[in-house]
Motif scaffolding. Sequence first.
Motif, PDB file in Angstrom:
ATOM      1  N   PRO A  38       0.813  -1.229   0.000  1.00  0.00           N
ATOM      2  CA  PRO A  38       0.000   0.000   0.000  1.00  0.00           C
ATOM      3  C   PRO A  38       0.841   1.270   0.000  1.00  0.00           C
ATOM      4  CG  PRO A  38      -0.186  -1.162   2.088  1.00  0.00           C
ATOM      5  CD  PRO A  38       0.557  -2.061   1.182  1.00  0.00           C
ATOM      6  N   TYR A  39       2.045   1.201   0.545  1.00  0.00           N
ATOM      7  CA  TYR A  39       2.903   2.392   0.536  1.00  0.00           C
ATOM      8  C   TYR A  39       3.369   2.689  -0.883  1.00  0.00           C
ATOM      9  CZ  TYR A  39       6.756   5.538   1.588  1.00  0.00           C
ATOM     10  OH  TYR A  39       7.591   6.620   1.629  1.00  0.00           O
ATOM     11  N   VAL A  67      -5.831   7.933   1.889  1.00  0.00           N
ATOM     12  CA  VAL A  67      -6.344   8.876   2.894  1.00  0.00           C
ATOM     13  C   VAL A  67      -6.919   8.098   4.084  1.00  0.00           C
ATOM     14  CG1 VAL A  67      -8.201  10.537   3.343  1.00  0.00           C
ATOM     15  CG2 VAL A  67      -6.820  10.762   1.299  1.00  0.00           C
ATOM     16  N   ASP A  68      -7.560   6.965   3.800  1.00  0.00           N
ATOM     17  CA  ASP A  68      -8.186   6.169   4.858  1.00  0.00           C
ATOM     18  C   ASP A  68      -7.191   5.320   5.624  1.00  0.00           C
ATOM     19  OD1 ASP A  68     -10.595   7.094   4.109  1.00  0.00           O
ATOM     20  OD2 ASP A  68     -11.196   5.327   2.982  1.00  0.00           O
ATOM     21  N   ARG A  69      -6.113   4.949   4.985  1.00  0.00           N
ATOM     22  CA  ARG A  69      -5.228   3.924   5.553  1.00  0.00           C
ATOM     23  C   ARG A  69      -4.228   4.561   6.508  1.00  0.00           C
ATOM     24  NH1 ARG A  69      -3.063  -1.252   4.196  1.00  0.00           N
ATOM     25  NH2 ARG A  69      -4.611  -1.618   2.601  1.00  0.00           N
ATOM     26  N   SER A  70      -4.233   4.043   7.717  1.00  0.00           N
ATOM     27  CA  SER A  70      -3.376   4.700   8.700  1.00  0.00           C
ATOM     28  C   SER A  70      -1.988   4.070   8.767  1.00  0.00           C
ATOM     29  CB  SER A  70      -4.032   4.629  10.065  1.00  0.00           C
ATOM     30  OG  SER A  70      -4.202   3.287  10.421  1.00  0.00           O
ATOM     31  N   GLN A  71      -1.744   3.002   7.989  1.00  0.00           N
ATOM     32  CA  GLN A  71      -0.463   2.319   8.137  1.00  0.00           C
ATOM     33  C   GLN A  71       0.634   2.846   7.216  1.00  0.00           C
ATOM     34  OE1 GLN A  71      -3.335   0.274   7.802  1.00  0.00           O
ATOM     35  NE2 GLN A  71      -3.475   0.050   9.997  1.00  0.00           N
ATOM     36  N   THR A  72       0.300   3.666   6.255  1.00  0.00           N
ATOM     37  CA  THR A  72       1.340   4.068   5.311  1.00  0.00           C
ATOM     38  C   THR A  72       2.045   5.356   5.719  1.00  0.00           C
ATOM     39  OG1 THR A  72      -0.275   5.297   4.030  1.00  0.00           O
ATOM     40  CG2 THR A  72       0.147   3.040   3.340  1.00  0.00           C
ATOM     41  N   GLY A  73       1.419   6.141   6.545  1.00  0.00           N
ATOM     42  CA  GLY A  73       2.017   7.432   6.901  1.00  0.00           C
ATOM     43  C   GLY A  73       1.887   8.456   5.779  1.00  0.00           C
ATOM     44  N   LEU A  74       1.055   8.163   4.780  1.00  0.00           N
ATOM     45  CA  LEU A  74       0.919   9.086   3.644  1.00  0.00           C
ATOM     46  C   LEU A  74      -0.459   9.748   3.600  1.00  0.00           C
ATOM     47  CD1 LEU A  74       2.486   6.842   0.830  1.00  0.00           C
ATOM     48  CD2 LEU A  74       3.560   8.767   1.985  1.00  0.00           C
ATOM     49  N   GLU A  77      -0.558  13.581   2.992  1.00  0.00           N
ATOM     50  CA  GLU A  77      -0.037  13.956   1.672  1.00  0.00           C
ATOM     51  C   GLU A  77      -1.019  13.543   0.580  1.00  0.00           C
ATOM     52  OE1 GLU A  77       1.692  12.409   3.982  1.00  0.00           O
ATOM     53  OE2 GLU A  77       3.191  13.913   4.522  1.00  0.00           O
ATOM     54  N   GLN A 106     -12.595  11.378   7.024  1.00  0.00           N
ATOM     55  CA  GLN A 106     -11.375  11.934   6.418  1.00  0.00           C
ATOM     56  C   GLN A 106     -11.523  12.029   4.901  1.00  0.00           C
ATOM     57  OE1 GLN A 106     -11.409   9.599   8.714  1.00  0.00           O
ATOM     58  NE2 GLN A 106      -9.809   9.938  10.217  1.00  0.00           N
TER      59      GLN A 106
END
Lengths: 232, 509
Positions: A38-39, A67-74, A77, A106
């Motif tokens: 996902p990153y 935007v929804d995914r909290s694991q990528t840190g993106l 951005e 979000q």
Amino acid sequence: MRAAHRLRSATWLLVALTVGACAKSDEDWRADLGSKDPYVRGLAAIGLGLQSPRAAAPALPVLFETVDRSQTGLEAEAAQVIVRIGAEHVEALLDELITNPLMTDQRRGTILNALVEAGAKAAPSITRRLAGDGREQAGHLGDVLLNIGAPAVPAIAALLESEGDAAPRRFAAFLLVKLGPQARAARPALERALGSDDAELRAVAEQALRALGRAPSRAGPGSRGPSGAGPR
Amino acid sequence: MKRVNEAPRRPRLPRSLVLAGLIAALALGAYALHCALLHRVPLAFVLGLRFHLIVLLLVGFGALTALAVRREARELRAGDDRSRASLLRWAVTIGVLTWLAFLFVAQPFQRLHFELALGLGACAWGALVLGVRQLERDRPRLARGLDLVAFSLAIATLGLELGLRGYAAVRPTPLLARVSAGPGEVVERFRCAPGEIRFGFPCNPAGFYDEEFTPRPPGDDRRHIAIVGDSFSVGAVPHAFHYTTVLEELLDARVDSFGIAGIGPAEYAHLVATEVLPLAPDEVVIALFVGNDLDVDDPLRDQPDAGLRRWFQRDQVLLLVAADRLGRERAAARRRGGVLEVQDEASDARVAERDAAARAFPWVLDPLREEPTLDEATFLDLELRRAVTLCASDPPSLDVVSRSLLAARAAAGDRPVRVLLIPDEFQIDEELWGAIEERAQTPLERDRPQRLLNAWLAENGFEVLDLLPHLRAEPPLANGRPHLYHRADTHFNARGNDAAARALAEFLR
């Protein structure tokens, strides 16, 4: 001596390879959008969005997911990129907003910000949706138009003068009330609305005209005379 | 014939090893630079100035490493046989420093970040080689002292981590329980804000819809139960009507409700390890909502490099996990400051709270006055999707839920971990089920989630309360419908909470 020369050549070759092969093309980013990671997907969507905003339609679903995914840190951005490229993809943003009522706050907030940022470019599409499949989201879409402000007024005035169902027209008049003096460009449309058959629409139009700064002086060209719509 | 005056030859291996290491470092640096430039458009946007700093460092350290390669090759050719062991020790030290720096500044783990860090670390060592050789010539004692201190610290850090991992493998404890990485962030993101008011009741300082969780006061021998769950454990009713509050009264026990809306099984396991167990409850109940806790995505499933993550993801490194947990416990103890609740007044206050809530929210006592939360079409669409996911021909995946339950039980050690199965509304309301069957276009097995879960739970020795038969046995209201869930909302109303509390009290007695 020969070894030193060879080493220098190898170093330059390495530098040339490193620099020469840099920067991915749109095609490369598009390929990365299908990555399992996902990153990598998120980075590709951001890359494509920044590099070629107009060609970034395939990146939008991945940007939403990021935007929804909290694991990528993106997340932040991805949201910023959606806002940046929103003007090029107004219809896609509206589709997502209207067809996915269960999205996260979000994602919804990002889409609304992007539509506001798109400004006058988004307003006609928004008002068209308000008269069609976007009625469930009227609250959000209305907020977007209010935040766009004066540039949205021509589109709202067009909605006010549209044919058909009275509800979207009333809503347009209501938005013009909220916009107050910013809605100056809608005065002719509002004055024509004073001659509408719909009493509620007439009342709201009257209110909007008052909000423009001065009370309406006379009925618009569509006025039906004393029995109908005109102001008393 | 042996030559007696010849000096003993040093082994040649470490010398060529250093040269090989420097060449490898140069290659890693070049690869990292290549990756950075390849991704420069998004990386510069995401990292800002840090991206330019990384590129500068890679170029600078890379150039110094190239110089070190050249000098090392020249010295080797010239027959320089000084020991290179210190350079290899510095390689270990720089490796450990890079690892720690990565854990502190480059989280969450991403392979690209790792590749950049690897290149930076490798080239930093290459650059250091030049400096160390110079220092060894000019200030040999200082060089040796620095070398030994830094190397010892690096080895001690690594050894401590390995020791903790070994200990955790042999004797699992809550302090050293590792849970997968994503859930921690999800929990923080969805947790209620401390003090946030829901139906007139403020969330506690830890962000849960319950009274403050305090350590058990001396002399309090009441049973202490912790219930972990999703939005059902947050609830869509005033606090006094929530099933954990009702349960507290029915059992005369202390029931802490660790509910966070929007979380799933992986986050339950995380909460058990990080927040529930430090309060030392007598038992833990995990409330699984079959509607959305079964076929969930594993936050880490589609993220590769599981092996690297176990070392380079902050919440997988036991040194940091243990330090973080000890710090939290100390902070919580400071925050509580020894003030304990006065339990005698609790039940009167509860009655007053219930009366006030019933006055403020009259629909609590009369489900027929409930306003729908979602519009009917959206609600039906949601329920249809859930039913098809759970009950159609492809069985829902139990992968994440099963792993998470086992992880929670492992973290809990001797404390019992029980499971509460909360059915979806379509399994209780016949009219809703009829509407779903009509639209589904595929045969559905209504009770399949419970059938699968109950089988797995029994097989793995979990005690489980399945609410399905209990809720189905509840008498319907005058209109013939059960009204155990809030209208078009998917969560229990006060009636559903009450029925769940009674069944759970019976189960826990």
